[in-house]
Design an enzyme around this catalytic site. Structure first.
Site, short mmCIF file in Angstrom:
data_model
loop_
_atom_site.label_atom_id
_atom_site.label_comp_id
_atom_site.label_asym_id
_atom_site.label_seq_id
_atom_site.Cartn_x
_atom_site.Cartn_y
_atom_site.Cartn_z
CG ASN A 309 -1.94 -1.07 1.21
OD1 ASN A 309 -2.03 -1.84 0.25
ND2 ASN A 309 -2.74 -1.14 2.26
CE1 TYR A 311 -4.08 5.60 0.28
CE2 TYR A 311 -2.85 3.86 1.39
CZ TYR A 311 -4.01 4.31 0.79
OH TYR A 311 -5.09 3.48 0.68
CD GLU A 382 -5.47 0.05 1.43
OE1 GLU A 382 -5.19 1.20 1.82
OE2 GLU A 382 -5.91 -0.86 2.17
O1 IFM Z 1 -8.68 3.89 4.63
C1 IFM Z 1 -7.39 3.41 4.82
C2 IFM Z 1 -7.36 1.91 4.68
O2 IFM Z 1 -8.23 1.28 5.56
C3 IFM Z 1 -5.97 1.40 4.94
N1 IFM Z 1 -5.01 2.08 4.17
C4 IFM Z 1 -5.04 3.51 4.12
C5 IFM Z 1 -6.45 3.99 3.81
C6 IFM Z 1 -6.49 5.52 3.80
O3 IFM Z 1 -6.15 6.02 5.04
#
Ligand code: IFM
Length: 477
Positions: A309, A311, A382
């Site tokens: 994941n 971000y 993600e």
């Molecule tokens: O919403 C969250 C998710 O549950 C886990 N990863 C990050 C996302 C955004 O904060």
């Protein structure tokens, strides 16, 4: 490495005007049970730590809870139809442990399992590959009452639960990830207390991290034995960590935060050891007596894939006097042993979470995992952004989110071109949902949710993503 379960990844990109992804690239979107399902007391479900936490005054913005959320539990077939309209190849969801094993131990709750069986069948009926995450933060409350993740027994309970889900769904689900973002469970849940269960103790956070990974390893062993065809992995949230300057003290701050954020999980799972510098940094927090002989062999049980994941990036520096107040993920208590490291804001564009937008960091992250840790297939499980959206004339034109996805998909493509065996990408999130301590005040979805009426409106990003999937790529810039 050739693996019949994964599409080929490298060396097949078009060189023409399109940025084409490898054939069979798994285009998906992700959600998590507590964030969308609602129906918190239906079908035999009992409270998880997030029910308790969100119902505790002051824990979640505006007192929001997941009681109703997106009401996905009742609207699941319609939601799957929306996924099919977008052309999703895969859907990543999580199973709510307290829905399928209400006390966190003992027999299964058939009604709970039936919901997920219906979901999986609905997906398969629409040609959408189910991707099942076993744990996305909703520990059954009785297990927290018995000590939670800092208690070793929770790892064994998790393996039993994994077996129970595999018995019920292993005949029709190919892709399994054990944990979602164990850093958050351990360090936000037991370190800073910003997440459920809201405890704040550095040693507990470190113990929780270890037992989460132990539970992962035990679950992998159980699933491997009973479902040999399954593709098994874990999802970790990773950050490039950059020193603010070349000064040795800043470089050392970056090393420390990289240890806690990334290597705390990557090294045990993919190398079977804790990094020596990390254990040294944590010496005053814990003596690591909770690590038993044989644990690391279990934790590093062979996997078929790694989920990442991504971000944002952390930029850090040595401490200074009178540092500015910090957002929750920078809270000193998230970083036991490195509490005085300073997180630096660079002034680059941020999302509505105040997370800096840094697409090149995705290339760095993917390359690092591949080049330093493993040849296994990688998946971005993600990636996405919160922005303030508005419905205007019945439409939501989320240009910022669309631009975020576009930039990060270009980065994913660059990583593939550099030799990373990236086999799929899951946008976070399919729909707006309960953003944990932020409740419903942050929107990450490609589908707008009207929380009063539960109406769904696909945003511009959803239409754009459908086109990316249809052409298996993006136009060159
Ligand atoms: O919403 C969250 C998710 O549950 C886990 N990863 C990050 C996302 C955004 O904060």
């Amino acid at each position: 490495m050739s693996n019949p379960h994964h599409p080929p990844a490298v060396g097949v990109l078009d060189q023409g005007p399109e940025l084409t992804f490898p054939p069979g690239f798994l285009w998906g979107a992700a959600t998590a049970a507590y964030q969308i399902e609602g129906a918190a007391t239906e079908g035999g479900r009992t409270p998880s730590i997030w029910d308790t936490f969100s119902h505790t005054e002051g824990r979640v913005v505006a007192g929001h809870t997941g009681d109703v959320a997106c009401d996905h539990y009742h609207r699941m077939p319609d939601d799957v139809r929306l996924m099919a309209e977008m052309g999703l190849k895969s859907y990543r969801f999580s199973v709510a442990w307290p829905r399928v094993q209400p006390n966190g131990s003992g027999p299964a709750n058939q009604q709970g399992l039936d919901f997920y069986r219906r979901l999986v069948d609905e997906l398969l009926g629409h040609g959408i590959e189910p991707w099942l995450t076993l744990y996305h933060w909703d520990l059954p409350q009785p297990l927290e009452d018995a000590g939670g993740w800092p208690a070793r027994d929770t790892a064994a309970r998790f393996a039993d639960y994994a077996q129970l889900v595999a018995d019920a769904l292993g005949d029709r689900v190919k892709y399994w990830t054990t944990l979602n973002e164990p850093w958050c469970s351990a360090f936000l849940g037991y370190g800073s207390g910003a997440h459920a269960p809201g405890r704040s103790d550095g040693a507990d956070a470190v113990r929780a991290g270890h037992h989460l990974m132990l539970g992962h390893g035990l679950a992998v062993q159980a699933l491997r034995a009973s479902r040999p065809q399954a593709q098994l992995g874990i999802t970790v949230n990773l950050y490039p960590v950059t020193p603010a300057t070349d000064a040795p003290a800043d470089v050392d701050a970056a090393r420390r935060i990289d240890g806690l954020a990334n290597r705390f999980f990557l090294d045990p799972v993919l190398r079977g050891s804790y990094p020596a510098d990390l254990t040294a940094d944590l010496r005053e927090v814990t003596d690591f007596g909770h690590v038993h002989d044989g644990d690391l062999a279990v934790i590093s049980s062979p996997l078929d894939l790694v989920g990442i994941n991504y971000y944002s990036r952390h930029v850090v520096a040595a401490p200074v006097e009178g540092a500015e107040p910090e957002p929750y993920w920078r809270a000193p208590s998230c970083w036991p042993g490195s509490e005085d490291v300073r997180f630096v804001t660079r002034g680059v564009p941020v999302t509505d979470m105040d997370w800096e937008i840094d697409a090149p960091g995705l290339v760095e992250t993917l390359r690092r995992v591949h080049e330093e840790y493993t040849d296994l297939p990688l998946y971005v499980t993600e990636n996405g952004s919160a922005f303030v959206d508005a419905v205007v004339d019945g439409r939501v034109d989320d240009v910022d989110r669309l631009a975020y996805f576009d930039a990060h998909l270009r980065a994913a493509h660059e990583a593939i071109s550099a030799g990373v065996p990236l086999r799929g990408y899951f946008a976070w999130s399919l729909m707006d949902n309960f953003e944990w301590a932020w409740g419903y005040t942050k929107r990450f979805g490609m589908i707008w949710i009207d929380y009063d009426t539960q109406a769904r409106i696909p945003k511009s990003s959803a239409r754009w993503y459908a086109e990316v999937i249809r052409r298996n790529g993006l136009a060159a810039q």
